[in-house]
Write a protein that holds these residues in place. Structure first.
Motif, PDB file in Angstrom:
ATOM      1  N   THR A 164       0.829  -1.204   0.000  1.00 31.51           N
ATOM      2  CA  THR A 164       0.000   0.000   0.000  1.00 31.51           C
ATOM      3  C   THR A 164       0.865   1.257   0.000  1.00 31.51           C
ATOM      4  N   LEU A 202      -1.885  -3.292  -3.608  1.00 32.58           N
ATOM      5  CA  LEU A 202      -1.053  -2.266  -4.229  1.00 32.58           C
ATOM      6  C   LEU A 202      -1.809  -0.940  -4.296  1.00 32.58           C
ATOM      7  N   ASN A 203      -2.707  -0.760  -3.367  1.00 34.51           N
ATOM      8  CA  ASN A 203      -3.522   0.443  -3.298  1.00 34.51           C
ATOM      9  C   ASN A 203      -2.646   1.699  -3.242  1.00 34.51           C
ATOM     10  N   THR A 204      -2.872   2.631  -4.170  1.00 29.36           N
ATOM     11  CA  THR A 204      -2.167   3.922  -4.286  1.00 29.36           C
ATOM     12  C   THR A 204      -0.662   3.778  -4.537  1.00 29.36           C
ATOM     13  N   ALA A 205      -0.197   2.594  -4.885  1.00 30.72           N
ATOM     14  CA  ALA A 205       1.234   2.391  -5.134  1.00 30.72           C
ATOM     15  C   ALA A 205       1.654   3.015  -6.459  1.00 30.72           C
ATOM     16  N   LEU A 246      -5.475  -2.748  -6.993  1.00 28.07           N
ATOM     17  CA  LEU A 246      -4.731  -1.688  -7.668  1.00 28.07           C
ATOM     18  C   LEU A 246      -5.513  -0.372  -7.634  1.00 28.07           C
ATOM     19  N   ALA A 284      -3.890   3.100  -8.113  1.00 30.70           N
ATOM     20  CA  ALA A 284      -2.476   2.858  -8.413  1.00 30.70           C
ATOM     21  C   ALA A 284      -2.042   3.673  -9.629  1.00 30.70           C
ATOM     22  N   ALA A 316      -7.636   3.844 -10.986  1.00 35.36           N
ATOM     23  CA  ALA A 316      -6.230   3.652 -11.352  1.00 35.36           C
ATOM     24  C   ALA A 316      -5.928   4.460 -12.610  1.00 35.36           C
TER      25      ALA A 316
END
Length: 213
Positions: free
Chosen positions: A45, A64-67, A83, A86, A106
């Motif tokens: 994250t 992978l939230n906001t990655a 995602l 993302a 995303a």
């Protein structure tokens, strides 16, 4: 967990790793080499993975939230990955498996998605401007309100996809399969539809001005 081993890319078996753990909170992963790594169920994250090598990595169910994922994800397994929001602008996702992935808000503008599997994926309102989607499987995908302006969808499969109110202006849809697709009120101005299959597609209210049929 050996942080330096992660940074150097020498540690590739990292299932369930959580970057919110105190020891890993400030681990910098920009340009890290995790090609082919086992990252099943990891929590990345908000991670900065810009320029990282994740080609062939197994990110099944990863968060992978906001990655920042502006890097190489060629052939990566992103099934059921989160995602949300993302940053995937310009990323290499060729041949990646994104079935069941969450891509709400995303950014995929300019991303390379040719040959990727996006069957049934929710891409509502997602930014795909200028994306390379040649030969991509988007059957039954939800692309309502998505921005696909200038995207290359040549030979893509969009059977039964929801493209309601989507912006496809200037997009290349040559040879694309749009059978039974919902194109209600979609913008297809100046697009290339040469050889596209529009059998039983809903085109009510669709703007096809200056499109090449």
């Amino acid at each position: 967990m050996d942080i330096e081993a992660i940074r150097s890319g020498s540690q590739k078996n990292l299932p369930g790793i959580d970057l919110e753990d105190e020891d890993l909170k400030h681990c910098q992963l920009e340009r890290v080499n995790l090609a082919g790594a086992n990252l099943v169920g990891t929590n990345f994250t908000g991670a900065n993975l810009r320029g990282a090598r994740l080609d062939g990595a197994n990110l099944l169910g990863a968060n992978l939230n906001t990655a920042d994922l502006r890097g190489n994800l060629l052939g990566a397994n992103l099934m059921q990955a989160n995602l949300t929001q993302a940053d995937l602008r310009g990323s290499n996702l060729r041949g990646a498996n994104l079935m069941g992935a969450k891509l709400v808000q995303a950014s995929l503008a300019g991303a390379f998605l040719s040959g990727a599997n996006l069957t049934g994926v929710n891409l509502q309102g997602v930014d795909l401007r200028g994306a390379d989607l040649r030969g991509t499987n988007l059957n039954s995908a939800n692309l309502k309100g998505a921005n696909l302006a200038q995207a290359d969808l040549q030979g893509a499969s969009l059977s039964e996809a929801n493209l309601e109110e989507a912006d496809l202006s200037g997009a290349n849809l040559a040879g694309a399969n749009l059978a039974r697709a919902n194109l209600l009120c979609a913008e297809i101005i100046g697009s290339n539809l040469t050889g596209a299959n529009l059998e039983q597609a809903c085109v009510i209210g669709t703007h096809l001005a200056k499109s090449l049929m």
